[in-house]
Write a protein that holds these residues in place. Structure first.
Motif, PDB file in Angstrom:
ATOM      1  N   ASN A  41     -21.137  12.906   1.934  1.00  0.00           N
ATOM      2  CA  ASN A  41     -21.939  12.373   3.031  1.00  0.00           C
ATOM      3  C   ASN A  41     -23.242  13.152   3.137  1.00  0.00           C
ATOM      4  O   ASN A  41     -23.411  14.215   2.525  1.00  0.00           O
ATOM      5  CB  ASN A  41     -21.164  12.410   4.356  1.00  0.00           C
ATOM      6  N   ALA A  42     -24.161  12.643   3.923  1.00  0.00           N
ATOM      7  CA  ALA A  42     -25.515  13.190   3.971  1.00  0.00           C
ATOM      8  C   ALA A  42     -25.550  14.601   4.534  1.00  0.00           C
ATOM      9  O   ALA A  42     -26.312  15.453   4.056  1.00  0.00           O
ATOM     10  CB  ALA A  42     -26.408  12.272   4.800  1.00  0.00           C
ATOM     11  N   GLU A  43     -24.744  14.869   5.560  1.00  0.00           N
ATOM     12  CA  GLU A  43     -24.778  16.201   6.166  1.00  0.00           C
ATOM     13  C   GLU A  43     -24.245  17.259   5.199  1.00  0.00           C
ATOM     14  O   GLU A  43     -24.820  18.340   5.071  1.00  0.00           O
ATOM     15  CB  GLU A  43     -23.966  16.208   7.454  1.00  0.00           C
ATOM     16  N   LEU A  44     -23.153  16.952   4.513  1.00  0.00           N
ATOM     17  CA  LEU A  44     -22.608  17.890   3.528  1.00  0.00           C
ATOM     18  C   LEU A  44     -23.618  18.156   2.422  1.00  0.00           C
ATOM     19  O   LEU A  44     -23.836  19.306   2.031  1.00  0.00           O
ATOM     20  CB  LEU A  44     -21.308  17.324   2.947  1.00  0.00           C
ATOM     21  N   LEU A  45     -24.249  17.111   1.927  1.00  0.00           N
ATOM     22  CA  LEU A  45     -25.235  17.284   0.858  1.00  0.00           C
ATOM     23  C   LEU A  45     -26.404  18.137   1.330  1.00  0.00           C
ATOM     24  O   LEU A  45     -26.900  19.003   0.600  1.00  0.00           O
ATOM     25  CB  LEU A  45     -25.736  15.923   0.381  1.00  0.00           C
ATOM     26  N   THR A  46     -26.835  17.928   2.569  1.00  0.00           N
ATOM     27  CA  THR A  46     -27.960  18.714   3.114  1.00  0.00           C
ATOM     28  C   THR A  46     -27.599  20.192   3.200  1.00  0.00           C
ATOM     29  O   THR A  46     -28.379  21.057   2.778  1.00  0.00           O
ATOM     30  CB  THR A  46     -28.334  18.188   4.505  1.00  0.00           C
ATOM     31  N   ARG A  47     -26.431  20.512   3.742  1.00  0.00           N
ATOM     32  CA  ARG A  47     -26.023  21.921   3.847  1.00  0.00           C
ATOM     33  C   ARG A  47     -25.868  22.542   2.459  1.00  0.00           C
ATOM     34  O   ARG A  47     -26.147  23.731   2.274  1.00  0.00           O
ATOM     35  CB  ARG A  47     -24.722  22.030   4.628  1.00  0.00           C
ATOM     36  N   TRP A  48     -25.462  21.740   1.479  1.00  0.00           N
ATOM     37  CA  TRP A  48     -25.302  22.254   0.121  1.00  0.00           C
ATOM     38  C   TRP A  48     -26.676  22.531  -0.505  1.00  0.00           C
ATOM     39  O   TRP A  48     -26.860  23.504  -1.227  1.00  0.00           O
ATOM     40  CB  TRP A  48     -24.516  21.268  -0.727  1.00  0.00           C
ATOM     41  N   TRP A  54     -30.670  12.217  -4.893  1.00  0.00           N
ATOM     42  CA  TRP A  54     -32.078  12.203  -4.492  1.00  0.00           C
ATOM     43  C   TRP A  54     -32.162  12.220  -2.970  1.00  0.00           C
ATOM     44  O   TRP A  54     -31.526  11.394  -2.296  1.00  0.00           O
ATOM     45  CB  TRP A  54     -32.774  10.947  -5.011  1.00  0.00           C
ATOM     46  N   PRO A  55     -32.929  13.131  -2.389  1.00  0.00           N
ATOM     47  CA  PRO A  55     -32.951  13.244  -0.913  1.00  0.00           C
ATOM     48  C   PRO A  55     -33.304  11.948  -0.203  1.00  0.00           C
ATOM     49  O   PRO A  55     -32.759  11.660   0.876  1.00  0.00           O
ATOM     50  CB  PRO A  55     -34.012  14.336  -0.669  1.00  0.00           C
ATOM     51  N   ALA A  86     -33.375  13.685   4.483  1.00  0.00           N
ATOM     52  CA  ALA A  86     -34.388  13.904   3.447  1.00  0.00           C
ATOM     53  C   ALA A  86     -35.354  15.001   3.860  1.00  0.00           C
ATOM     54  O   ALA A  86     -35.729  15.858   3.040  1.00  0.00           O
ATOM     55  CB  ALA A  86     -35.143  12.603   3.170  1.00  0.00           C
ATOM     56  N   ASN A  87     -35.759  15.007   5.120  1.00  0.00           N
ATOM     57  CA  ASN A  87     -36.684  16.040   5.591  1.00  0.00           C
ATOM     58  C   ASN A  87     -36.045  17.424   5.521  1.00  0.00           C
ATOM     59  O   ASN A  87     -36.693  18.409   5.155  1.00  0.00           O
ATOM     60  CB  ASN A  87     -37.122  15.737   7.020  1.00  0.00           C
ATOM     61  N   ARG A 129     -35.859  18.440   1.919  1.00  0.00           N
ATOM     62  CA  ARG A 129     -37.206  18.801   1.462  1.00  0.00           C
ATOM     63  C   ARG A 129     -37.567  20.215   1.926  1.00  0.00           C
ATOM     64  O   ARG A 129     -38.116  21.002   1.151  1.00  0.00           O
ATOM     65  CB  ARG A 129     -38.234  17.813   2.001  1.00  0.00           C
ATOM     66  N   SER A 130     -37.212  20.556   3.149  1.00  0.00           N
ATOM     67  CA  SER A 130     -37.501  21.907   3.652  1.00  0.00           C
ATOM     68  C   SER A 130     -36.785  22.967   2.821  1.00  0.00           C
ATOM     69  O   SER A 130     -37.339  24.033   2.540  1.00  0.00           O
ATOM     70  CB  SER A 130     -37.083  22.017   5.118  1.00  0.00           C
ATOM     71  N   ALA A 131     -35.547  22.677   2.410  1.00  0.00           N
ATOM     72  CA  ALA A 131     -34.803  23.626   1.569  1.00  0.00           C
ATOM     73  C   ALA A 131     -35.479  23.795   0.214  1.00  0.00           C
ATOM     74  O   ALA A 131     -35.611  24.914  -0.299  1.00  0.00           O
ATOM     75  CB  ALA A 131     -33.360  23.156   1.400  1.00  0.00           C
TER      76      ALA A 131
END
Length: 428
Positions: A165-172, A194-195, A203-204, A207-209
């Motif tokens: 899911n999107a949140e897991l991918l973001t934290r990763w 792809w973000p 995505a934002n 991108r910050s990471a």
């Protein structure tokens, strides 16, 4: 991407005739699950890379890929013999040397045996699942591999074996931005990582990471050079810095990133966090807010964009401007962030720059080493340059953080062979 086995019938006949294959059993006659796995992969088609004759044969038949522009090798499924990944990468490096003796070697393998790192080899942590448990387990695994002699480790950001899911991918993404190697990967049937495929909010944050990753390039590249010259791990457990602190011994969800940064990314779906800061004065990264250790910071529902990083003071942290790829370096002035204590304590950092492509980093004077020193009593950043690097930074600016005080920012100043910047206020 390469496998250690052959699929071409003509090459198989040739390799069999020359005795270049591992013996390997068939899956139907395997005595264990492990043997069955090797049998399914191999079916008596794996090359015996421990043999010098096999390596030479392999090099002769693979060298044309270098003429075609292949830059590095991704070595997969080589758990066929304990030293397969080592000998496999060694063969690839010899192949590169015969093609271009000065070009830097790099390979990425799914596992490692001792000695692989000194070849220029890196690894990733295998086909992990897209779960929060796997995310939390990743830093500890990477730390252990570093202690075992493999400091360049990546993981399949987001997990490999299924949909996430999107949140897991973001934290990763945020965790990966602070690892020695950052890479995403997934199974073909999953949504690509792809973000922009995961919604604007996520995505934002991703991108910050990525932007943080690129801004930290000067710091991390210098940490890599220090690891080579002084055998000092770039990513290491808190235990390595505070061996007498029992509260630090078992921590694996946070770690020291180079000499000054403590990384503590959010690894819980809830956004909850608990970060232990050992004995030191700690700044929040890019901030004048401080915490006196030892202390534990905890909270709930961290913002999606939060990437908790702390700086052990006093410290100098060099940062690149915001760029999109390393080919844009220098891209502007180098920013040296100074995290100053309330005492007249000096601190230094050696910035290393080289051409990024060759083995010149091993030749004294063939790379640029800029030693920055914060002279606290004079509120002055001084620097001295040795060697040279094509395309290196030509300007430097300073950002000064003091406990609870407003940041002070200087104008850019030419680096040349040395210089200094006096900041408009001193320290009490």
């Amino acid at each position: 991407i390469r496998k250690p086995r052959l699929g071409n019938s003509k090459l198989l006949d040739e390799a069999r005739a020359l005795g270049l294959l591992l013996p390997g059993g068939e899956a139907s006659s395997a005595q264990s699950v492990a043997e069955a796995s090797i049998g399914v992969y191999a079916q008596k088609r794996n090359l015996n890379f421990s043999s010098a004759a096999t390596r030479q044969w392999y090099e002769d038949r693979m060298r044309h890929y270098l003429d075609d522009g292949v830059e590095f090798w991704w070595n997969d499924e080589g758990e066929t013999d304990y030293f397969t990944f080592y000998h496999w990468s060694a063969s690839q490096r010899e192949m590169l040397r015969s093609h271009n003796a000065s070009k830097r070697f790099f390979s990425l393998s799914r596992s490692f045996s001792p000695g692989l790192a000194r070849l220029g080899g890196a690894v990733w942590t295998g086909d992990i699942k897209p779960t929060w448990d796997e995310l939390r387990n990743t830093p500890g695994l990477v730390l252990n591999w570093g202690l075992a002699g493999m400091p360049y480790v990546a993981c399949d950001i987001g997990g490999f074996t299924g949909e996430r899911n999107a949140e897991l991918l973001t934290r990763w993404y945020q965790l990966g931005a602070l690892m020695p190697i950052m890479r995403t990967h997934s199974i073909l049937q999953a949504t690509p990582h792809w973000p922009w495929l995961w919604g604007e909010r996520y995505a934002n944050a991703m991108r910050s990471a990525l932007e943080l990753r690129y801004r930290l390039l000067p710091y991390h590249y210098s940490c890599a050079h220090l690891m080579r010259t002084e055998r000092r791990l770039w990513m290491r457990p808190l235990l390595a810095e505070w061996p007498d602190d029992d509260d630090a011994h078992e921590l694996t969800h946070e770690w020291m990133d180079g000499p000054s940064l403590l990384a503590a990314p959010v690894v819980h779906k809830s956004g909850n966090y608990s970060t232990y800061l050992p004995a030191a004065l700690w700044f929040e990264f890019n901030s004048s807010r401080v915490h006196q250790g030892p202390t534990t910071l905890s909270g709930q529902a961290s913002p999606l964009e939060a990437i908790p990083i702390f700086v052990r003071a006093p410290a100098l942290v060099p940062l690149a401007p915001l760029i999109q790829h390393t080919g844009e370096l220098p891209g502007g002035a180098l920013e040296v962030q100074i995290y100053a204590t309330g005492h007249a304590t000096n601190v230094s950092f050696s910035l290393v720059e080289d051409d990024g492509e060759t083995t010149s980093y091993a030749i004294k004077g063939a790379f640029r080493n800029t030693t920055f020193t914060w002279a606290a009593h004079a509120a002055t950043l001084l620097w001295e340059v040795h060697g040279d690097a094509p395309g290196g930074f030509t300007e430097v600016c300073v950002t000064l953080f003091r406990p609870g005080a407003s940041r002070i920012v200087s104008a850019p100043w030419p680096i040349r062979r040395g210089g200094h910047i006096v900041l408009p206020t001193g320290l009490s």
